[in-house]
Design an enzyme around this catalytic site. Structure first.
Site, PDB file in Angstrom:
ATOM      1  N   HIS A 225      -3.326  -5.921   2.610  1.00  0.00           N
ATOM      2  CA  HIS A 225      -3.137  -5.769   4.092  1.00  0.00           C
ATOM      3  C   HIS A 225      -3.356  -7.140   4.459  1.00  0.00           C
ATOM      4  O   HIS A 225      -3.783  -8.213   3.672  1.00  0.00           O
ATOM      5  CB  HIS A 225      -3.492  -4.870   4.836  1.00  0.00           C
ATOM      6  CG  HIS A 225      -3.018  -3.466   4.469  1.00  0.00           C
ATOM      7  ND1 HIS A 225      -2.269  -2.858   4.851  1.00  0.00           N
ATOM      8  CD2 HIS A 225      -3.956  -2.647   3.565  1.00  0.00           C
ATOM      9  CE1 HIS A 225      -2.239  -1.582   4.393  1.00  0.00           C
ATOM     10  NE2 HIS A 225      -3.423  -1.378   3.410  1.00  0.00           N
TER      11      HIS A 225
ATOM     12  N   CYS B 294       0.759  -1.099  -0.066  1.00  0.00           N
ATOM     13  CA  CYS B 294      -0.037   0.026  -0.139  1.00  0.00           C
ATOM     14  C   CYS B 294       0.800   1.212   0.039  1.00  0.00           C
ATOM     15  O   CYS B 294       1.558   1.661  -1.078  1.00  0.00           O
ATOM     16  CB  CYS B 294      -1.118  -0.231   1.239  1.00  0.00           C
ATOM     17  SG  CYS B 294      -2.387   0.797   0.860  1.00  0.00           S
TER      18      CYS B 294
HETATM   19  N1  GLN Z   1      -2.425   6.930   2.068  1.00  0.00           N
HETATM   20  C1  GLN Z   1      -2.460   5.855   1.115  1.00  0.00           C
HETATM   21  C2  GLN Z   1      -3.872   5.771   0.466  1.00  0.00           C
HETATM   22  O1  GLN Z   1      -4.768   6.152   1.070  1.00  0.00           O
HETATM   23  C3  GLN Z   1      -1.914   4.510   1.606  1.00  0.00           C
HETATM   24  C4  GLN Z   1      -2.731   3.984   2.551  1.00  0.00           C
HETATM   25  C5  GLN Z   1      -2.295   2.727   3.139  1.00  0.00           C
HETATM   26  O2  GLN Z   1      -1.335   2.317   3.216  1.00  0.00           O
HETATM   27  N2  GLN Z   1      -3.242   1.915   3.679  1.00  0.00           N
HETATM   28  O3  GLN Z   1      -3.901   5.538  -0.933  1.00  0.00           O
END
Ligand code: GLN
Length: 251
Positions: free
Chosen positions: A194, A92
């Site tokens: 995740h 992510c």
């Molecule tokens: N901040 C990034 C987004 O919202 C990554 C989010 C995350 O790592 N869950 O796309």
């Protein structure tokens, strides 16, 4: 012989949804094979070691992600590790950071570490949140991938990046509307999953370990360790899955 080393990069800022568990999974799967392994956690004030076997970056909120990329921009250790092709998992925000650039929700565009030919921009509408399954698109993976996505950004792949998988059902994956999920570029595997993703997708864990260490001895999962793979869950909770869902999960 010195232990195999898994480096967990900046979990204080890149640690959403238990992504630190990916490092524990890698070390545990080595130990279950009789291979000595350790996790080295790189905290905010630590230098990234250049000589480890596998590197793991997790997810983070926009603000945390911006801190992380600034902290890593001048990291000689990470640069050397990636230059020599050390297998690296980036989840992510980790994926977005290793790309060419990302733009966060408030419109700020930030240069990435330029290790993946991808760019991320804020997606339209609601965040992409939910459980996802995806069919892998890379050699060495055949099992259905499962994970949990939660991201605002959408990530476009350039010509030097290949997708990791294709999502099923309502999953967003990279969010570009083509059902592509994740990215593979050089020694880096990026994903929006995740979970932590390696606990739920041990085949992907073993792919990273094999790339780092070569062929691995067979692994016997100790008795009593529950499986959280799609196949394992479908087999264990068969009465809760429709026969069709269980079949799709390969159980
Ligand atoms: N901040 C990034 C987004 O919202 C990554 C989010 C995350 O790592 N869950 O796309």
């Amino acid at each position: 012989m010195s232990p195999a080393t898994i480096v967990l990069v900046l979990p204080e800022v890149l640690g959403t949804y238990g992504d630190a568990g990916n490092a524990a999974v890698l070390a545990t799967r080595l130990r279950w094979r009789g291979i000595d392994a350790e996790v080295r956690t790189v905290g905010w004030d630590d230098a990234v070691p250049a000589d480890a076997d596998v590197y793991v970056l997790g997810g983070g909120e926009d603000a945390a992600q911006m801190l992380a990329v600034e902290r890593l921009r001048d990291s000689a250790g990470l640069r050397h590790a990636l230059d020599r092709g050390a297998p690296t998992l980036a989840v992510c925000a980790g994926l977005q950071i290793l790309g060419r650039a990302f733009t966060v929700a408030d419109g700020t565009r930030v240069a990435g570490l330029d290790r993946l030919d991808v760019e991320t921009v804020p997606g339209r509408g609601a965040r992409r949140i939910g459980d996802v399954t995806a069919d892998p698109l890379v050699d060495g993976l055949s099992e259905l991938l499962v994970g949990f996505e939660n991201h605002g950004g959408v990530t476009s792949l350039g010509p030097d990046a290949a997708p990791l998988a294709r999502v099923r059902g309502n999953g967003a994956g990279n969010g570009t509307g083509d059902r592509l999920e994740g990215v593979v570029g050089g020694s880096v595997v990026g994903t929006y999953f995740h979970g932590p993703v390696l606990a739920r997708n041990p085949e992907l864990a073993d792919l990273l370990l094999t790339r780092a260490l070569g062929d691995l001895p067979p692994l016997e999962v100790p008795e009593g360790v529950p499986s959280s793979t799609a196949r394992g869950l479908a087999a264990r909770f068969r009465d809760r899955f429709s026969p069709d869902a269980a079949r799709r999960a390969g159980a």
